[in-house]
Design a protein around this motif. Structure first.
Motif, PDB file in Angstrom:
ATOM      1  N   THR A 663      35.603 -37.852 -80.210  1.00 57.13           N
ATOM      2  CA  THR A 663      35.910 -37.209 -82.049  1.00 57.13           C
ATOM      3  C   THR A 663      35.614 -37.439 -82.686  1.00 57.13           C
ATOM      4  O   THR A 663      35.453 -36.482 -84.044  1.00 57.13           O
ATOM      5  CB  THR A 663      37.115 -36.715 -81.695  1.00 57.13           C
ATOM      6  N   THR A 678      41.152 -38.639 -84.755  1.00 59.83           N
ATOM      7  CA  THR A 678      41.366 -37.385 -85.426  1.00 59.83           C
ATOM      8  C   THR A 678      42.955 -36.966 -84.641  1.00 59.83           C
ATOM      9  O   THR A 678      43.071 -37.574 -83.964  1.00 59.83           O
ATOM     10  CB  THR A 678      40.095 -36.344 -85.046  1.00 59.83           C
ATOM     11  N   SER A 717      38.121 -33.633 -86.723  1.00 54.02           N
ATOM     12  CA  SER A 717      37.379 -33.753 -87.033  1.00 54.02           C
ATOM     13  C   SER A 717      36.456 -33.278 -88.057  1.00 54.02           C
ATOM     14  O   SER A 717      35.541 -33.854 -88.920  1.00 54.02           O
ATOM     15  CB  SER A 717      36.425 -33.771 -85.055  1.00 54.02           C
ATOM     16  N   SER A 721      38.057 -35.526 -91.288  1.00 55.58           N
ATOM     17  CA  SER A 721      36.781 -37.008 -90.806  1.00 55.58           C
ATOM     18  C   SER A 721      36.003 -37.065 -92.206  1.00 55.58           C
ATOM     19  O   SER A 721      35.871 -38.341 -92.931  1.00 55.58           O
ATOM     20  CB  SER A 721      36.523 -36.695 -90.104  1.00 55.58           C
TER      21      SER A 721
END
Length: 798
Positions: A663, A678, A717, A721
């Motif tokens: 992920t 994540t 994600s 991220s």
């Protein structure tokens, strides 16, 4: 005849003698009267003196001059990032004040300062005559020494008693201290406007430099302020300030301090006077505020605001800038994926000109600054572009820049239909937010459509080896909200908490190759009549799953089963050792991150993996000194081993796989060794990415303060991220690539990617897995047709 004359003469002599006696008597009693009056007057004056001076303060206290001064906060490289004070005063020695400044102040305030004994009777008489002629108080006769007296010991009340006290103290001070010592006290104590006490603070306020760097023009301007700082403020009344400056220069010339040419040059010098920058807001406000709360709580408000502490922090200004840029960028992109919430307002035809005139007045210029958001009026719109006006400036918003501006629909989220025409978004007369980016076709100014994001985000980054917090962002915009979401907020971490459970399992005998069955499971709570059926993100079950694969794909059901096996209390205690202080619910839902915790706690957890099992508590303040330079607090590197190094490395190895093929795949673009996880909560209320490289451990949280959904597809994600990636790219740019160290006690063994056992002829896919020495599998994957006990293969049966 002779005898008669003699008698006359005798009578005359007697008369003269009598007259002399009377005169002598009169003189005697006159002398007695005046002597008595003098004695009475002297006694009265003595009595008055003793009455007035009976409770006068001890001037010896001036020897220990410790006024309230500024507490300063510094970054890791010594740059000032904040100040705290009641009175903004910075005490400097007389040697750091230019001669022109000292002479200017003396010339303007007390030209006979070095001659009189603290009280200037000539000046008092001159002021009395002028005030008498004017019929009002137009001039004072106070010396610099008297002003020092009033500032340190007396109230500003205009009474005869106070003036007598002032004169007595001024004389005493002049007899006790040198003229330079008195001038030192005065120049550090006086108020010079706009919150500045003393010449050093005032020099920074008005000229952005140290007092020692001021030229003659600046010195004369500053010297004109003590009489009436507000009236002669160069910010509020520049013309009056200039007139006062000229007066000071003329006084300096008359007293022989400068020549006529020097005075003329100073008058013609153009001064660059700008309001002092607010370091607190412009640099690292969230970080500085966290430091302020800590120091005030530990040492008290008085110490913080009056004792001139020097607080040295771990923050890195460059990393902080990168963090802020990436947080703003991330929330802006997420906000655009959620759609356009509409125009600010709509104006009728007659209202447009008035609105544009108001904006132009606010701008104070006839141009726009790139990157700044303005309110603009749509003056025309077609399928290709919208023409907008910002004050007196006209530009366009091209159609390609408004493709994101669909109607907000959380359920559709980022894959909703794009807008292909400005006519679907704007009407003539709409007021919208815009930002200038560059000239467009035919050099027309090009704008982008903007809106203020509602979503918030936080970032915290720790230097792994020292625990020093190098960057902290507590929210999208500190001016909008001072709530620190990196420290003060408690949000559900979701899957970002799973590594805690997996690490605990590794210390309970699990390995990355342990197989767990991902299958439906039901938990019933009869006391609350509650049934819980945990499921995976995509509502699927995947059967036999290696522990590494379960973490890579963030399988919920597998995590719940691991927690059930190793025990809730064991995991809670394990989390406490890792640095989690928040309340943790005692139920299986904690496997999915149901218990709220702060970003700093989670970053601390992941830093243990990065540091091979050692916990280093976050360090915000590296050193605190008092006003005399004595260190009253300093951080010491304390490393507490709370996890076996092999366990920490195996967690790093598995979290690296999350980045490479799970992920956290977006982080692969960092192109460096990185590990992370994540986190996404139910209903997409919170999005996390927690990750680290061998140098930094960094966490990112994204969400709404009111805990509403981020929108379909907005997972850790997608939402978190990218912020982490952007920050880490900037933080590591130009730095050498590091790899994660492999500790002793780790062995690498080739295994079957499906069974976790040693490969055999039946193995279709193999991989190298890491194990603690002595825990690697010894059994081979069964060949087809050979019976085997499934309990030997799986941790949990079906």
């Amino acid at each position: 005849m002779t005898k008669k004359k003699s008698k006359a003469q005798i009578l005359k002599r007697r008369e003269k003698k009598t007259e002399r006696g009377v005169a002598f008597t009169l003189l005697k009693w006159t002398l007695v009267f005046f002597c008595g009056s003098g004695i009475i007057a002297a006694a009265g004056l003595s009595g008055l003196y003793f009455y007035i001076s009976r409770d006068l303060p001890k001037i010896i206290s001036l020897k220990d001059y410790t006024p309230p001064i500024v507490t300063s906060v510094f970054s890791d490289d010594g740059r000032k990032i904040g100040e705290f004070y009641n009175e903004r005063r910075i005490v400097i020695p007389l040697s750091e004040m230019p001669d022109n400044l000292k002479n200017a102040v003396v010339a303007a305030e007390d030209s006979r300062f070095r001659e009189h004994p603290g009280i200037d009777l000539l000046s008092i008489f001159r002021a009395f005559v002028k005030n008498l002629k004017a019929g009002a108080i137009v001039q004072g006769g106070s010396t610099i020494t008297q002003q020092v007296t009033k500032s340190f010991f007396l109230t500003p009340a205009r009474t005869y008693e106070r003036k007598l006290k002032e004169a007595i103290l001024a004389y005493r001070i002049d007899q006790t201290f040198t003229k330079d010592e008195i001038l030192y006290l005065y120049l550090n104590q006086i108020y010079l406007g706009h919150g500045a006490y003393g010449v050093e603070a005032a020099s920074e306020n008005y000229f952005g430099k140290h007092a020692r760097e001021m030229n003659l023009a600046e010195c004369s301007l500053l010297a004109g302020l003590p009489q009436a700082p507000s009236r002669y403020s160069p910010f509020r009344n520049p013309e009056l300030a200039r007139q006062r400056q000229i007066y000071v220069l003329n006084r300096m010339k008359a007293d022989g301090y400068i020549t006529n040419l020097e005075a003329t040059d100073a008058i013609n010098t153009v001064l660059d006077i700008k309001p002092r920058k607010n370091w607190f807001i412009e640099r690292v406000p969230c970080y500085t505020e966290h430091v302020r709360r800590y120091v005030e709580e530990k040492y008290g408000r008085d110490v913080l605001y009056t004792q001139g502490l020097k607080i040295y922090t771990a923050v890195n200004i460059e990393l902080q800038k990168i963090a802020r840029q990436e947080v703003v960028k991330g929330v802006r992109e997420l906000d655009r994926r959620q759609g356009y919430r509409g125009v600010v307002k709509h104006l009728a035809g007659l209202e447009v000109e008035a609105f544009c005139a108001q904006v132009a007045t606010t701008m104070d210029v006839d141009s726009v600054e790139p990157g700044v958001v303005y309110q603009a009026v749509v003056t025309a719109v077609n399928d290709r572009e919208a023409v907008v006006r910002v004050g007196n400036v006209t530009g366009v918003i091209p159609a390609e820049d408004i493709t994101w501006a669909r109607h907000p629909d959380v359920e559709k989220a980022y894959w909703a239909d794009k807008v292909d025409s400005p006519k679907k978004v704007f009407d003539t007369g709409d007021v919208v937010l815009v930002k200038a980016v560059s000239p467009g076709e035919k050099k027309a100014l090009r704008f982008t459509l903007e809106q203020t994001p509602l979503v918030e985000a936080a970032l915290l980054s720790i230097e792994a080896e020292t625990g020093q917090v190098k960057a902290m962002i507590g929210g999208r915009d500190y001016l909008d909200s001072q709530f620190n979401r990196a420290i003060q907020s408690r949000r559900q971490p979701g899957s970002a908490f799973k590594p805690v459970i997996f690490a605990a399992a590794l210390d309970k005998g699990y390995t990355p190759a342990t197989v767990i069955i991902d299958s439906p499971v039901v938990f019933k709570d009869h006391t609350r009549n509650f049934v819980w059926k945990p499921h995976n993100y995509k509502e699927k079950f995947y059967g036999p799953t290696l522990m590494r694969e379960a973490l890579i794909k963030s399988r919920n059901v597998v995590t719940v089963k691991i927690l059930q096996d190793i025990g809730i209390d064991y995991v809670i205690n394990y989390a406490r050792k890792l640095g989690v202080t928040a309340k943790i619910n005692r139920d299986l839902s904690i496997s999915l991150g149901s218990s709220g915790m702060s970003l700093v706690e989670l970053v601390n957890v992941y830093s243990v993996f990065s540091n091979l099992g050692y916990r280093i508590d976050p360090v915000f303040i590296t050193r605190i000194e008092d006003r005399f330079g004595k260190v009253i607090e300093s951080s010491e590197l304390k490393r507490e081993k709370i996890m076996d190094m092999t366990t920490a490395y195996m967690m790093t190895s598995m979290l690296e796989s999350v980045v490479k093929s799970g992920t956290g795949w977006r982080v692969k673009a960092l192109d460096r060794p990185a590990a992370g996880k994540t986190g996404t909560t139910n209903n997409l209320h919170d999005a996390w990415f927690m990750g680290y490289t061998p140098r930094y451990t960094t966490g990112v949280w994204v969400g709404f303060d009111n805990e509403r959904s981020l929108g379909n597809g907005e997972t850790g994600s997608r939402a978190a991220s990218p912020i982490w990636l952007g920050y880490m790219k900037g933080a590591l740019e130009g730095r050498p690539v590091r790899t994660f160290n492999v500790p002793e006690g780790i062995v690498f063994v080739k295994i079957d990617a499906k069974t976790g056992l040693l490969p055999s002829g039946a193995s279709q896919e193999t991989l190298f897995e890491c194990f603690k020495d002595g825990t690697a599998p010894t059994m081979k994957t069964p060949e087809p047709g050979i019976a085997t006990d499934t309990d030997d293969l799986y941790k949990f049966g079906i």
